[in-house]
Design a protein around this motif. Structure first.
Motif: not given
Lengths: 416, 416
Positions: B246-251, B315-319
């Motif tokens: 998840v961290v890789d996919a986003k950041m 660097a924004v993610c909806s959850v």
């Protein structure tokens, strides 16, 4: 009257839900659904023929060719049912892996065939298209939105009602095959503009319909506009083979899109008069260039410049004498419609050059252009023949109604 | 000034002749041409960097991100040259047989890969696209018509001049790669309307450009508009793997089209607070639904309805918290852009359901969405990522720039 765009959006939303269901069905379920649809059409024979009689009565003023396309009888209906059963027996392309690769990081990547989604079919007066197109869409896991010509309205409604009753009996979604319920021509425009709702439109019918669809569509289209097909007879051709293939290519059926329209003869081919004589004897009117005029053993009209760009769909053929394969290829490049072109030659090097350099959907060596047909190609059926360059070319059947997705299976790989 | 439609028609006619030549060249000739093009770019390094300095000086008022995309330096130019050499070493798909069948009448039918023809590339300020796109088109036997952004005009002209000098030195046609010589925006409109002249348009750039191309084009388009990509963390996921992916996919890089934009977490996943904490600790701002708000260990903003349809590229993610895989699939179906979606799960049955039912170009199990890239897929390069349903999906490289023709070899077969 409902706004056509709203109507198509509503039908499209139902089709999308049905497509999601269809995409997940195994081959057997789809085959069973089609066999049930075939059975339902057989059960409804009397009602379908009565509806067709209504269409024929309403269409009394139409031309003889149109009425013939419109007419159903028990034999034609049996052929429609048999076609559905043939499609039901086809190999299902959905789920097949096109390729698989393991990346150095261990990620396993496969490409897997999936249905396209929602297919729009716009057609004219042939009632069988209702059933053929529906069967091919269902077998390939796609939902269909059908818009037939108003002349065949009652026939199409009766065939569609039976088809979806069969699907429902087998547990398939009835929205898998929907018939646009209005004769309003604006509904066709709404289908052509339905980007994101309809994934692909296939026009089936005359050049006017196909040209309109190609000009207006905002969604992808699979079609062919013309079949200006050539047979080139090389100097190395066996005369008996050349004569048999040329006569078949032109005269077996003159109204099909695979018919030869222009004959190109190598100036060094020794048996031109006999070849032209055979074609004339089979009932074909010939229009030739200056060189052909000197070789024809019988009547020949001079060809005008427009003849090279004309799809006669009739017992008429233009004839040009060319100085070998290179000139033949140049003529086809300039005047052809990239549908089907053939060479008759014994010289393999010449034939392979023709096959490589003629840029058509179908290129043939020592065979008739009339083979341009999904059934003859072993595809079991066809939704049409495409001369565009993207996605699918030539006869399009179930595989051409699929696309693929990439499926990757990992163990926590990050790009990092 | 020349009428843009006339300009594009003239360029298109030259491109078609070049495409015919390219289609007949063997792999080695195309590879040699690309290696010569790479060498010519290397030779012209000083001139190219000087042209780029001119572009940068003219563009002094542009934003920092745009200037960074525009900027060339020796290292970036070396990377451009290396990319051409990588493409030159790719397997050539042209001429490969896709399948072959022998019909009961003896006709042997093969489908053979051929180039598409003339490809139009419409792009913005990245000078490397000039070279990347040209190399992929040449290797796949296609002619390219390039229309880059005016900000990079001098850089593109310098790169193009070197590229075609290399092609010419290796005996390839210079018209194989042409650069539209005008900054007039109407030239883009002429390319998009050039049905029959340009066979395919590939837009490379921001959403505004892609949307314009998709809205206006009368020729087929390969593109993606959005990458609203999801990672679904199932109850069966290994927490350490989920956190890493998840961290890789986003950041890893937030501005690429393969970046995760929405995280979906199974309500039965036991380690949600830790997962959200890792993402926040990596510098990501979180916007959550009501359930997510109760689980976040640190700051989280409530998500609005529009967040589920937003590609942040930041660097924004909806959850969102979902009740298992079925709800995750439904969320993706409603809000996704059919680009790349991933599941993190140990339960194979759940994972296979996700892979089968999520209707995206790329679906991944236990791997980061940031792998959505032609190089990572082993394709050597990519001309773009396609989210349409026809022809090619996902990363498109040399194979996606080909189509096929049917080649039939007979012994005089007639349909009779």
């Amino acid at each position: 009257m409902t706004d056509p765009a709203v109507l198509i959006a509503e039908m499209g939303a139902r089709a999308r839900r049905a497509a999601i269901t269809l995409a997940r069905l195994g081959s057997e379920r789809k085959s069973d659904g089609l066999r049930a649809a075939a059975a339902a059409i057989r059960e409804d024979e009397a009602a379908i023929l009565a509806a067709n009689a209504d269409d024929l009565a309403r269409g009394a003023g139409l031309g003889a060719a149109m009425l013939d396309r419109l007419r159903l009888d028990p034999a034609r209906l049996a052929a429609i049912v048999a076609a559905v059963e043939t499609v039901a027996a086809l190999d299902d392309p959905v789920g097949a892996e096109i390729d698989r690769r393991v990346r150095p990081n261990g990620l396993v990547l496969a490409r897997v065939r999936v249905p396209i989604g929602v297919i729009g079919i716009v057609y004219e007066s042939r009632p069988n298209v209702t059933v053929d197109a529906a069967a091919l869409c269902v077998m390939s896991g796609n939902a269909a939105i059908l818009r037939g010509g108003s002349e065949a309205g009652a026939s199409s409604r009766a065939l569609h009602a039976a088809f979806v009753r069969g699907l429902a009996a087998a547990g398939l979604p009835v929205d898998a095959v929907q018939l646009v319920p209005t004769a309003d021509r604006a509904a066709v425009g709404a289908m052509l503009g339905a980007a994101g709702i309809i994934d692909l439109v296939v026009p089936r019918g005359g050049k006017g319909l196909v040209a309109r669809v190609q000009a207006e569509a905002r969604v992808p289209v699979l079609a062919h506009l013309d079949g200006i097909n050539h047979v080139y007879v090389d100097r190395s051709a066996d005369p008996a083979m050349a004569e048999a293939v040329v006569v078949d290519a032109k005269m077996r059926r003159t109204g099909v899109c695979g018919a030869m329209e222009t004959l190109l003869v190598d100036s060094a081919y020794p048996a031109s008069p006999a070849l032209l004589g055979k074609l004339a004897a089979a009932g074909c009117a010939l229009r030739g260039d200056a060189a052909a005029m000197t070789l024809a053993p019988g009547p020949m009209v001079p060809a005008g410049e427009e003849d090279w760009d004309t799809e006669y769909l009739d017992a008429v053929c233009s004839v040009a004498i060319v100085a070998g394969v290179e000139q033949a290829i140049a003529h086809i490049s300039r005047h052809g419609s990239r549908h089907t072109d053939a060479i008759i030659a014994a010289d393999e090097r010449v034939a392979e050059r023709f096959l490589a350099e003629v840029d058509s959907a179908i290129v043939l060596w020592n065979a008739s252009t009339q083979f341009a047909d999904g059934g003859e190609f072993g595809l079991g059926a066809e939704i049409g023949i495409a001369t565009g360059r993207l996605h699918a070319r030539g006869p399009v059947a179930v595989e051409g109604l699929t696309t693929y997705k990439w499926v990757g299976r990992g163990a926590g790989q990050v790009r990092g």
